[in-house]
Design an enzyme around this catalytic site. Structure first.
Site, PDB file in Angstrom:
ATOM      1  N   ASP A  42       3.093  -1.617  -8.885  1.00 58.77           N
ATOM      2  CA  ASP A  42       2.340  -2.701  -8.249  1.00 58.77           C
ATOM      3  C   ASP A  42       1.056  -2.915  -9.042  1.00 58.77           C
ATOM      4  OD1 ASP A  42       0.939  -4.463  -6.360  1.00 58.77           O
ATOM      5  OD2 ASP A  42       2.415  -3.772  -4.899  1.00 58.77           O
ATOM      6  N   ASP A  78       9.997  -4.480  -1.377  1.00 57.36           N
ATOM      7  CA  ASP A  78       9.548  -5.202  -0.190  1.00 57.36           C
ATOM      8  C   ASP A  78       8.430  -6.169  -0.562  1.00 57.36           C
ATOM      9  OD1 ASP A  78       9.574  -5.773   2.580  1.00 57.36           O
ATOM     10  OD2 ASP A  78       7.908  -4.396   2.944  1.00 57.36           O
ATOM     11  N   PRO A 117       0.789  -1.246   0.000  1.00 64.93           N
ATOM     12  CA  PRO A 117       0.000   0.000   0.000  1.00 64.93           C
ATOM     13  C   PRO A 117       0.810   1.280   0.000  1.00 64.93           C
ATOM     14  CG  PRO A 117       0.073  -0.889   2.210  1.00 64.93           C
ATOM     15  CD  PRO A 117       0.764  -1.901   1.341  1.00 64.93           C
ATOM     16  N   GLY A 118       2.149   1.176   0.134  1.00 59.15           N
ATOM     17  CA  GLY A 118       2.949   2.373  -0.078  1.00 59.15           C
ATOM     18  C   GLY A 118       3.814   2.824   1.079  1.00 59.15           C
ATOM     19  N   GLY A 119       4.103   1.947   2.039  1.00 58.28           N
ATOM     20  CA  GLY A 119       4.929   2.343   3.172  1.00 58.28           C
ATOM     21  C   GLY A 119       6.319   2.800   2.776  1.00 58.28           C
ATOM     22  N   LYS A 162      12.193 -12.589   1.838  1.00 55.68           N
ATOM     23  CA  LYS A 162      11.202 -13.167   2.740  1.00 55.68           C
ATOM     24  C   LYS A 162      11.203 -14.692   2.638  1.00 55.68           C
ATOM     25  CE  LYS A 162       8.246  -9.089   2.024  1.00 55.68           C
ATOM     26  NZ  LYS A 162       8.140  -8.517   3.379  1.00 55.68           N
TER      27      LYS A 162
END
Length: 300
Positions: A198, A233, A180-182, A262
């Site tokens: 995205d 990320d 969402p854009g962190g 991850k």
């Protein structure tokens, strides 16, 4: 005889032990989350902090323990895994170590810092040198609780702080798998020009920031293009992420790369080693990471 010690992230003691075994470092005992090894220090991505010169010191009294530490150097940080009251009394006799949350962007502490712990009421383990500039490897920030859409931005802040570099105003940044854009938010707050890629849109609070452009698409389908910073990320299997960064490194398109590796289920140590082997890169577990590592790279 303790030759090195490694502080595991919470819940990842087994993962750290697996990595150390692959490096030829045995774990003779655990002291809380601190793995005690008889072997010389080895490179560890999963350790929050590595104690590189540990020595056992007699501590017959609180005063004697504090005097022994002060005789070695000024700055010491406590890892309190046991004997908490006695450890606190010793710590109170030592010069205070500033561990205030950082206001990003700022450089990591540069002052020399050692680490110590009480193995028993009358026996300390102390290392005059360690790998992390932070107390117990805990890089904490003054957080923004209203602007970013998630707390993921803290990982990028920590990676950039340890890298000692961050985008300056006008820097061209590409954020892959941005929603969402962190991370996009963190880059935009630095004044960078950010293209966020995205399939899902950004949080409106981030999409409306100056310098932010959302581009619909897949992080893995985008061809390398010249940018000052490439960050990612995205949730993906480690080997798929490895292929992505290898493609960007080979193209020489990005000046700097920050990406999260991850792991889902068992830790793919072979993939982690492949990341660590890329020239110019650094792989480590950040304080704000979960079952994941962060890889940073700078073009020579």
């Amino acid at each position: 005889m303790i030759g090195s010690a490694y502080l595991a992230p919470e819940g990842l003691e087994a993962t750290l032990a697996e990595e150390l075994a692959r490096r030829g470092a045995a774990v003779a005992a655990w002291h809380g989350r601190l793995a005690l090894s008889p072997d010389l220090p080895v490179a560890s991505a999963w350790a929050l902090d590595t104690w590189t010169t540990p020595v056992e010191i007699a501590a017959p009294s609180v005063k004697a323990a504090a005097d022994a530490l002060r005789a070695g150097q000024r700055n010491w940080s406590l890892y309190a895994a046991a004997h908490h009251r006695r450890a606190a009394l010793i710590e109170a006799r030592l010069p205070p170590v500033a561990a205030k949350p950082l206001v990003f962007p700022t450089a990591a502490p540069a002052s020399h810092l050692g680490a110590w712990t009480l193995l028993a009421p009358d026996r300390m383990l102390a290392s005059a040198t360690k790998s992390s500039p932070f107390v117990n490897g805990e890089c904490r920030f003054v957080e923004d609780r209203s602007g970013p859409p998630s707390r993921a931005y803290l990982k990028l802040w920590e990676a950039l702080t340890l890298l000692g570099d961050w985008p300056r105003p006008g820097a061209r940044c590409l954020d892959l798998g941005a929603s969402p854009g962190g991370w996009t938010w963190a880059l935009a707050m630095l004044g960078a020009a950010v293209t966020a890629v995205d399939k899902a849109p950004l949080d409106p609070r981030v999409a409306d920031l100056p310098g932010v452009t959302w581009q619909e698409g897949s992080a893995f389908a985008l061809a390398p293009e010249p940018v000052d910073w490439l960050v990612c990320d995205v949730i993906a299997y480690p080997r798929r992420m490895l292929s992505l960064v290898e493609r960007w490194v080979a193209a020489g398109a990005a000046a700097r790369i920050v990406c999260t590796v991850k792991f889902q289920g068992a830790t793919d140590h072979d993939a982690a080693d492949a990341f660590a082997a890329i020239p110019g890169g650094r792989l480590r577990h950040l304080f704000h990471n979960k079952h994941e590592l962060t890889w940073t790279w700078q073009r020579p």
